[in-house]
Design an enzyme around this catalytic site. Structure first.
Site, PDB file in Angstrom:
ATOM      1  CG  HIS A   1       1.430  -6.303   4.250  1.00 53.41           C
ATOM      2  ND1 HIS A   1       2.280  -5.369   4.816  1.00 53.41           N
ATOM      3  CD2 HIS A   1       0.305  -5.624   3.914  1.00 53.41           C
ATOM      4  CE1 HIS A   1       1.692  -4.188   4.820  1.00 53.41           C
ATOM      5  NE2 HIS A   1       0.496  -4.307   4.292  1.00 53.41           N
TER       6      HIS A   1
ATOM      7  CG  ASP B   1       5.963  -6.014   3.709  1.00 56.19           C
ATOM      8  OD1 ASP B   1       4.910  -6.657   3.892  1.00 56.19           O
ATOM      9  OD2 ASP B   1       6.182  -5.373   2.668  1.00 56.19           O
TER      10      ASP B   1
ATOM     11  CG  ASP C   1      -0.157  -0.468   5.651  1.00 56.25           C
ATOM     12  OD1 ASP C   1      -0.566  -1.626   5.434  1.00 56.25           O
ATOM     13  OD2 ASP C   1       0.402   0.220   4.788  1.00 56.25           O
TER      14      ASP C   1
ATOM     15  CD  GLU D   1       0.736  -4.676   0.547  1.00 61.78           C
ATOM     16  OE1 GLU D   1      -0.257  -4.169  -0.020  1.00 61.78           O
ATOM     17  OE2 GLU D   1       1.507  -4.003   1.271  1.00 61.78           O
ATOM     18  CD  GLU D   2       3.534  -1.360   2.710  1.00 56.25           C
ATOM     19  OE1 GLU D   2       3.460  -0.692   1.652  1.00 56.25           O
ATOM     20  OE2 GLU D   2       2.739  -1.210   3.651  1.00 56.25           O
TER      21      GLU D   2
ATOM     22  CD  GLU E   1      -3.278  -3.762   3.374  1.00 56.62           C
ATOM     23  OE1 GLU E   1      -3.099  -2.759   4.094  1.00 56.62           O
ATOM     24  OE2 GLU E   1      -2.391  -4.274   2.667  1.00 56.62           O
TER      25      GLU E   1
END
Length: 438
Positions: free
Chosen positions: A106, A108, A139, A173-174, A197
């Site tokens: 991801h 974001d 992350d 995703e967040e 991740e």
């Protein structure tokens, strides 16, 4: 081609790996908080990656999901659109006869506020003492950079994998995982997937589901410096005080879940209910007319309903609170109201699945001692596993400081440069290992 030559090629590209991570951090892709929030630099980042992956020999599709293209579900709020937030799917075609492998990540990141508390600009990543600091380094823009460099290294060595190698970078995703969900509905699918991740290069095969919601308790306003009087005759009622038995009931339910043998999982923490935000009152000398509590609820795969969702969890919570309110006449007459919003389903790939063992062997080849673990939170691996017919696990860089506290989502977020390189190596070895003949 040998594993030694692959690892040496990634070592040669270590500076480029750091540089790519810095480039990705410089794009402000702070997660949106609502369906209507304008996009930031998501489209520019995706085009940047697409250009780079095409130069390495991949085909790249940058697409913007159409409004309303996703099925209505607890994971996709009404009015969700992707204007300015495209998804990227790149493919390095295999020679044929092998298994396909997907790297998913991801783009974001969570907010960098308060930015003044950072030791350096969170969107201008910099190396200090062997660590790369910046929002998203851990992350998970570092993991995305590692996946890209792993694929580029194999292409530069002329490695033709038997199966296709895909890279999918997604938004949201967040928030709610809608980007990877949209990618799945666009056709992203593989025989296996790795989501880099941050995991300390352990292999994560299971994750809890997440349910977000609020409970609102009603009161009745009145002057706080006067006796409230009898509520039956129109007297004031303090909504904050009436919230206390609701919070106590939720705490007891959390404890009951934790003690229940049926809610034990070999890799995951027990399910939980955590009050995270409380809002109540209108004026400091007025009895509060309402009190709202936001809840973060995590639940196990065994608690999910037939579709993977949290209907049983919601029912358990509401039933428990109603029972606790039965002893209070005001709360019986004015029961708390629940509103449920974000919901992300749990998923797991069995720890005995060959994907877990073979990926762990790739990390072991680097001198690491990987464990097979569960993720207490949630990642896009759940969407791929549950809806994409793609068993997905996580493996990525270290996410903990020496004292055990996390580096992700924090002020001065960082990633160890050596971990960044090891992640790229592990992913490259996994691509060779997992795309072999079916």
């Amino acid at each position: 081609m040998t594993n030694t030559s692959v690892l040496a090629e990634i070592d040669r590209r270590a500076d480029d790996l750091v540089s790519l991570t810095c480039d990705l951090v410089a794009f402000d892709t702070t997660v949106r908080g609502s369906a209507g929030e304008p996009a930031r630099d998501e489209a520019d980042l995706q085009e940047y990656l697409a250009h780079r992956l095409r130069a390495a020999g991949a085909t790249a599709d940058v697409f913007t999901p159409a409004p309303g293209s996703l099925p209505v579900s607890p994971q996709t709020p009404a009015g969700l659109g992707f204007d300015g937030r495209p998804q990227l799917i790149a493919r390095f075609p295999g020679t044929g006869g092998g298994r396909s492998l997907l790297f998913n990540g991801h783009i974001d990141v969570v907010s960098a506020e308060p930015m003044a508390a950072w030791s350096s600009d969170p969107f201008r990543a910099e190396v200090r003492g062997g660590r790369l600091y910046g929002r998203g380094t851990c992350d998970m823009k570092g993991g995305i950079a590692a996946a890209v460099v792993a694929a580029e290294a194999l292409a530069a060595l002329g490695v033709r994998l038997p199966g296709d190698l895909l890279i999918n970078t997604a938004t949201d995703e967040e928030w709610n995982g809608a980007g990877t969900l949209a990618s799945v509905h666009h056709g992203v699918r593989a025989d296996a997937a790795i989501v880099p991740e941050p995991t300390d290069l352990d292999v994560v095969t299971a994750q809890r589901g997440i349910l977000g919601g609020t409970v609102t308790v009603a009161g009745r306003p009145g002057h706080a410096e006067h006796p409230p009087g009898d509520w039956r005759a129109g007297g004031a009622v303090n909504a904050i005080e009436k919230t206390l038995p609701v919070l106590a009931a939720l705490q007891r339910l959390r404890e009951r879940w934790a003690a229940d043998p049926a809610h034990r999982h070999p890799l995951l923490p027990p399910p939980s209910i955590v009050p995270t935000i409380i809002r109540g009152g209108e004026w400091w000398v007025t009895y509060p007319a309402s009190c709202e509590v936001a809840l973060d609820i995590t639940y196990l795969p065994v608690q999910a309903d037939e579709g993977g969702w949290a209907s049983r969890v919601r029912d358990d919570i509401e039933r428990t609170v109603r029972a606790a309110c039965a002893a209070d006449e005001w709360l019986t007459a004015h029961p708390p109201r629940f509103a449920w919003d974000t919901e992300l389903p749990p998923a797991e790939v069995g720890s005995g699945h060959p994907l877990a063992g073979r990926l762990a062997a790739c990390a072991t080849a680097l001198g690491r001692t990987p464990r097979v673990l569960g993720e207490p939170s949630w990642t896009d691996a759940a969407t791929l596993t549950r809806y994409g017919r793609t068993p997905a696990v996580c493996l990525g860089p270290t996410a903990t400081r020496p004292d055990g506290s996390p580096t992700l989502h924090t002020i001065d977020e960082y990633i160890e440069v050596s971990d960044l390189v090891d992640t790229a190596k592990a992913l490259a070895l996994a691509a060779v290992e997992l795309t072999g003949p079916a």
